[in-house]
Design a protein around this motif. Structure first.
Motif: not given
Length: 602
Positions: A65-70, A74-82, A101-102, A156-168
């Motif tokens: 969920t943390a990766l999905e939220a980032a 994609p705020a700088p602080a969230a991406l740095e934590a990721l 990847l987004d 690789s694996r697709r990351i799905d969000g509530a409204h569709g794919p968010l990235g990989v």
């Protein structure tokens, strides 16, 4: 006339020597092929273990969920934590790179974000592992890195969000460790893909060569994809080609130039095996055979020459028998004696061979018996550890039975049969409870032949919980049973599966002996075509130095431990296609049992 006989004898001798050499080479080739296949199987096992180790990582991260939220914000602080989290995970996994990847193919976070050749900020939308994962959820692609210029396998694996794919999420793994091990074997070993391109292996300068020449059109397509950079895709220095036009492997090859410590012209035996779960991948092993074949042929020819010489001498003595009757008779007697000695030696050798075969069969039978005895001993050891708590569970209803029996007698004396009947009914229920406990103990302790069939998973779990339940209460351990409904049936042996669960629960209770708020969590899920049972505790966890030895016989971290519980549990599960794995846990220890499901009606 004599010269004709001499020519015939020479021709016969040459033919016999040639035939003996051919027979010896053929026999040696079969032996060498058996050795090569064993070596190839060992290499294939090492490769499969490495792939299995990393295959599940992208799938687990894609559900984070943390990766999905980032990705959604994609705020700088969230991406740095990721970035930091991916860096820590990559360091624990070993030589690998994790990156995200987004939805447009742009790298937003990577484990190598501190490095000069970091993947962050690069566009990988052209890579098949991005396109295929966005389309089909999962992808695997081997290629040469466009930034690092290091080859690797991209999972690789697709990351799905509530409204569709968010990235990989992508995991890149290298194979330098395997290639170094293969190089130490002294035999060329390498892996090809479905287009017969060498992806990895030894020698290194064979990378990105092809098993047989590509068509110009196919070569242009491969180069345009940048999968292998600017590699020329030259054929391997082998004659004939590694595979023919029908993609059938050539068994015996010759090097057209020196490679892997072998001289030009050296003959090698080729064996290959398919790599499981990797479409089109095949492992090839080339075993040098020139010296072995020459030595076998030379030995056979020398023996043949010796036999022919003996026969010639016997014939010469036969031709001279009129003049040397006595000497010939003596030679005949000596030869017959030698034949008898050789026949006796051969008979004794056959008898020894049969005795060794019988002894080996007996040893194998004893081994199976000892394995069954070891499983039974482990079962009885566990039984001894839970019997004290079970005895308490029996003593309570026994005491209650005595009280209710006395009350029933008093009610009968007073002429109150209804009240007496209520007490007798209560006694019946208590005896049923005692019977259930003793029946579970008797079934658990019984030694019987393993029977693999469809087993109710809940029955095995409930039986194990009944056996360790008293100890749970005695230690004050809270049990969190995460089973939401009936669990599916699995392929197993019921009592041995219950023994595995008792082992794992017992280990968890041992670890919680000093815990402040001890808790054991139990959950059942279905994932990856398997039924997965997870048992976790909030104890001190597993020391990283001990993790790699968990399944080593006689390795234990407890003063009173034997070090066989996990080994026996893993072997029991393997009997019916299951696995046992220690999982990474934020706190405490977690073990997962994976079993084959049995569909309804199976």
């Amino acid at each position: 006339m004599r010269w004709l006989l001499a020519v015939a004898a020479a021709a016969l001798l040459a033919g016999a020597l040639w035939g003996a050499g051919a027979w010896a080479r053929e026999r040696a080739l079969r032996d060498l092929e058996s050795q090569a296949r064993v070596s190839a199987q060992l290499s294939l096992t090492a490769l499969g273990h490495k792939l299995d180790k990393f295959r599940a990582i992208p799938r687990v991260l894609a559900q984070d969920t943390a990766l999905e939220a980032a990705l959604e914000s994609p705020a700088p602080a969230a991406l740095e934590a990721l970035n930091r989290r991916l860096e820590t995970l990559s360091r624990e996994l070993g030589p690998s790179v994790l990156y995200v990847l987004d939805a447009s193919g742009w790298t937003v976070a990577a484990s190598n974000w501190r490095e000069p050749d970091s993947f962050v900020g690069h566009d990988y939308r052209f890579r098949p592992y991005f396109r295929d994962a966005m389309a089909a959820r999962d992808a695997a692609h081997f290629a040469l890195g466009v930034v690092s210029h290091e080859a690797g396998l991209y999972l690789s694996r697709r990351i799905d969000g509530a409204h569709g794919p968010l990235g990989v999420v992508v995991l890149k793994i290298g194979f330098r460790d395997l290639e170094s091990a293969w190089a130490r074997s002294g035999m060329p070993q390498f892996v090809t893909d479905g287009r017969q391109v060498v992806l990895l292996g030894y020698p290194e300068d064979w990378h990105y060569r092809v098993a047989r020449p590509m068509s110009p059109v196919e070569a242009v397509q491969v180069r345009a994809s940048l999968q292998f950079g600017a590699a020329p895709l030259d054929p391997l220095p082998l004659e004939p080609f590694l595979v023919d036009e029908d993609l059938s492997p050539a068994p015996l090859l010759r090097l057209t130039r020196a490679a892997a410590g072998l001289d030009k012209g050296a003959r090698v035996l080729h064996v290959e095996q398919a790599v499981a779960h990797m479409d089109g991948w095949r492992l090839h092993l080339l075993k040098p055979v020139s010296a072995a074949l020459a030595q076998a042929a030379l030995a056979a020819q020398a023996l043949t020459l010796l036999v022919l010489t003996a026969l010639g001498m016997a014939g010469w003595w036969a031709a001279q028998r009129r003049r040397r009757a006595r000497a010939l008779q003596a030679a005949r007697d000596a030869l017959e004696a030698e034949v008898r000695v050789r026949t006796g030696e051969l008979r004794h050798a056959n008898e020894r061979l049969r005795a060794e075969i019988d002894e080996r069969r007996r040893a194998e039978a004893r081994l199976h018996e000892m394995q069954d005895e070891l499983v039974q001993a482990n079962k009885l050891s566990l039984l001894g550890q839970v019997v004290a708590g079970v005895a308490h569970e029996i003593n309570q209803p026994v005491g209650a039975i005595r009280t209710y029996a006395d009350n029933a007698g008093e009610f009968l004396r007073r002429g109150q049969p209804d009240r007496a009947h209520e007490n007798l009914s209560t006694i019946a229920r208590l005896t049923e409870r005692i019977g259930g406990i003793t029946q579970e103990l008797r079934a658990f302790s019984r030694k019987r032949v393993a029977c693999v069939e469809a087993v109710e998973l809940d029955a095995a779990l409930d039986g194990a919980l009944m056996l360790v339940g008293p100890r749970l209460g005695r230690q004050g351990v809270r049990l969190e049973d995460g089973r939401a409904g009936p669990s599916p049936r699995v392929r197993a042996d019921a009592m041995r599966l219950e023994q595995v669960f008792v082992n794992l629960l017992h280990n968890a209770l041992e670890a919680l002996a000093q815990a402040e708020r001890p808790c054991v969590r139990l959950s059942v899920a279905r994932a990856g075509g398997r039924v997965r049972v997870r048992i976790e505790d909030n104890g001190p966890g597993i020391d990283p130095a001990a993790r790699e030895h968990l399944f080593t016989p006689f390795f234990t971290t407890r003063a009173q431990g034997v070090g066989l519980g996990l080994v026996i549990s893993r072997d029991i599960l393997a009997e019916f296609g299951g696995t046992l794995e220690a999982l990474d846990a934020a706190r405490g220890a977690a073990f997962e049992v994976a079993l084959e499901p049995m569909e309804e009606g199976a």
